[in-house]
Design a protein around this motif. Structure first.
Motif, short mmCIF file in Angstrom:
data_model
loop_
_atom_site.label_atom_id
_atom_site.label_comp_id
_atom_site.label_asym_id
_atom_site.label_seq_id
_atom_site.Cartn_x
_atom_site.Cartn_y
_atom_site.Cartn_z
N PRO A 108 0.79 -1.18 -0.07
CA PRO A 108 -0.09 0.11 0.14
C PRO A 108 0.69 1.08 -0.14
O PRO A 108 0.60 2.00 -0.47
CB PRO A 108 -0.49 -0.23 1.41
CG PRO A 108 0.24 -1.02 1.90
CD PRO A 108 0.42 -2.18 1.25
N ALA A 109 2.00 1.05 0.69
CA ALA A 109 3.27 2.23 0.20
C ALA A 109 2.96 2.39 -0.73
O ALA A 109 3.72 3.59 -1.38
CB ALA A 109 3.85 2.20 1.04
N ASN A 110 3.75 1.69 -1.94
CA ASN A 110 4.07 1.77 -2.82
C ASN A 110 2.59 2.71 -4.05
O ASN A 110 2.75 3.15 -5.50
CB ASN A 110 4.58 0.95 -3.50
CG ASN A 110 6.04 0.24 -3.10
OD1 ASN A 110 7.06 1.29 -3.91
ND2 ASN A 110 6.44 -0.35 -3.68
N VAL A 111 1.18 1.50 -3.41
CA VAL A 111 0.20 2.81 -4.32
C VAL A 111 0.23 3.75 -4.06
O VAL A 111 -0.30 4.92 -4.26
CB VAL A 111 -1.06 1.69 -3.59
CG1 VAL A 111 -2.00 1.83 -4.06
CG2 VAL A 111 -1.24 0.13 -4.06
N LEU A 112 0.37 4.92 -2.31
CA LEU A 112 0.22 5.45 -2.47
C LEU A 112 1.17 6.02 -3.03
O LEU A 112 1.04 7.48 -3.90
CB LEU A 112 0.16 5.90 -0.86
CG LEU A 112 -0.40 5.54 -0.11
CD1 LEU A 112 -0.59 5.21 1.62
CD2 LEU A 112 -1.61 6.90 -0.46
N ARG A 113 2.22 5.59 -2.95
CA ARG A 113 3.73 6.48 -3.73
C ARG A 113 3.07 6.92 -5.09
O ARG A 113 3.51 8.24 -5.94
CB ARG A 113 4.79 5.62 -3.90
CG ARG A 113 6.42 6.75 -4.24
CD ARG A 113 7.01 5.42 -4.03
NE ARG A 113 8.79 5.73 -4.75
CZ ARG A 113 9.21 4.96 -4.59
NH1 ARG A 113 9.46 3.65 -4.74
NH2 ARG A 113 10.94 5.64 -5.25
N ALA A 114 2.06 5.63 -6.14
CA ALA A 114 1.75 6.36 -7.47
C ALA A 114 1.21 6.75 -7.36
O ALA A 114 1.50 8.25 -8.76
CB ALA A 114 1.51 4.70 -8.08
N VAL A 115 -0.37 7.27 -6.40
CA VAL A 115 -1.07 8.01 -6.58
C VAL A 115 -1.13 9.13 -5.99
O VAL A 115 -1.78 10.24 -6.51
CB VAL A 115 -2.92 7.02 -6.00
CG1 VAL A 115 -2.93 6.02 -7.38
CG2 VAL A 115 -2.50 6.95 -5.00
N LEU A 116 -0.31 9.49 -5.08
CA LEU A 116 -0.06 10.42 -4.34
C LEU A 116 0.62 12.08 -4.87
O LEU A 116 0.52 12.75 -5.44
CB LEU A 116 0.59 10.71 -3.05
CG LEU A 116 -0.23 9.91 -2.18
CD1 LEU A 116 0.49 10.27 -0.84
CD2 LEU A 116 -1.42 10.91 -2.06
#
Length: 374
Positions: free
Chosen positions: A201-209
């Protein structure tokens, strides 16, 4: 159900949610993206059972409402090939078949009953809340996530530790060889508390933020953490367990200090590292007054290299070894023009610090040394 939507806008939302779709799951429907049409709002949801992302988009000429799940890979592969154009989605409420009509063609496949898609877990009572700007959270994740581990025996090290205090927030990641501690003093919490955010989820946040400018509302309890911003919500299961006492492993008496131009050091390390042994990737740093010598060799192939660069050094002459990829990666995540190396001796951890932090920030990096044979 029927609606019209921009191909580019829909693909952008699919890009976000597809990052958490389960590729192989015992629950087959988790390999799909859930479409939920209510009025002119289409909500997309994807989950792998541990992390769930939900986002929404406005559509036009909507008729009917309901939930249908479509195979994520087929849908994503179809949508990414469309240039920007209006698309018409026609979904049969009984067979769950989908027909996409574009300017030049028609595309058909079958979905599944959306009511079978798992519900998003509810946040626990008494959950904690904190708000921060999206750019701050993105920067904090970028500065720490590369140091997370892949350790089945110590799962707490496979995520980023969020340590909240009354006057600042600290994010920490370590793989036992490297450690990064990032603090920001513009963010504060009502009470000291912490949680561990898993790497995915940290990588997902990194992408969408990266495309967000607004604040991120973070809610977390004992088991789950939720991030809300814009029209997107990400909910994930935390890593359970106690994070290591990171402050206890940060040396306080590294009295040998070298201040070096960061890009010069980084480029020299990259060049010399080419000649390091493939198995050890050892870089040797020899520090004397106003001089840093960087060397590497591979005895098996009779290759070696060394460079000497200027620095401002205070301390005793010192030789120390570091693993080249680790040192290079750490230097690459520092933004300041100059860096400071704080060292004790060849056997104890070294600290790498920016000489100038951004406003309200404090960044510290730790790197364990490698044994030198000489």
């Amino acid at each position: 159900m029927k609606f019209n939507v921009s191909s580019a806008k829909l693909f952008q939302q699919l890009q976000a949610v597809s990052r958490v779709v389960a590729t192989k799951s015992s629950l087959q429907i988790l390999e799909s993206v859930l479409f939920d049409l209510q009025g002119n709002t289409l909500t997309l949801t994807a989950s792998d059972g541990e992390t769930t992302i939900r986002t929404s988009i406005e559509v036009e000429n909507a008729e009917g409402e309901g939930k249908v799940a479509f195979g994520a890979k087929l849908l994503f592969d179809t949508m990414k090939e469309f240039p920007e154009q209006p698309l018409t989605f026609h979904i049969d409420d009984y067979t769950y078949s989908l027909q996409i009509t574009s300017v030049n063609g028609n595309y058909s496949f079958v979905g599944a009953n959306g009511n079978e898609y798992p519900e998003m877990p509810a946040m626990e009572d008494g959950a904690h809340h904190i708000s921060m700007n999206a750019s701050i959270l993105l920067n904090a994740i970028n500065k720490t996530i590369f140091c997370t581990a892949d350790d089945e025996l110590r799962p707490v090290m496979n995520g980023i530790n969020f340590d909240l205090a009354a006057d600042h927030i600290t994010l920490v990641a370590t793989d036992a060889h490297r450690l990064v501690r990032y603090s920001n003093y513009s963010v504060n919490a009502a009470e000291p508390i912490n949680f561990i955010l898993p790497k995915k989820p940290a990588n997902v946040l990194r992408a969408v933020l990266a495309k967000e400018q607004d604040d991120v509302e973070i809610t977390f309890g004992e088991k789950n953490a939720m991030f809300e911003f814009g029209r997107t919500l990400i909910l994930c299961r935390q890593i359970e367990g106690r994070y290591p006492n990171y402050n206890g492993v940060i040396p306080q008496n590294n009295n040998n200090s070298a201040i070096i131009e960061r890009q010069t050091l980084l480029n020299a390390c990259k060049r010399v590292a080419v000649f390091a042994n493939n198995g050890t990737a050892l870089l040797k740093l020899a520090l004397t007054e106003n001089k840093l010598n960087i060397s590497a060799q591979d005895i098996d192939f009779s290759t070696s290299a060394e460079e000497t660069i200027a620095c401002s050094y205070t301390g005793n002459p010192l030789n120390i070894g570091f693993k080249a990829p680790f040192l290079i990666e750490l230097l690459g995540y520092i933004d300041s023009d100059d860096v400071e190396l704080r060292l004790a001796d060849a056997a104890r951890a070294g600290l790498i610090l920016p000489t100038a932090n951004e406003e309200n920030e404090d960044l510290l990096m730790l790197l364990m040394p490698m044994l030198l044979n000489d």
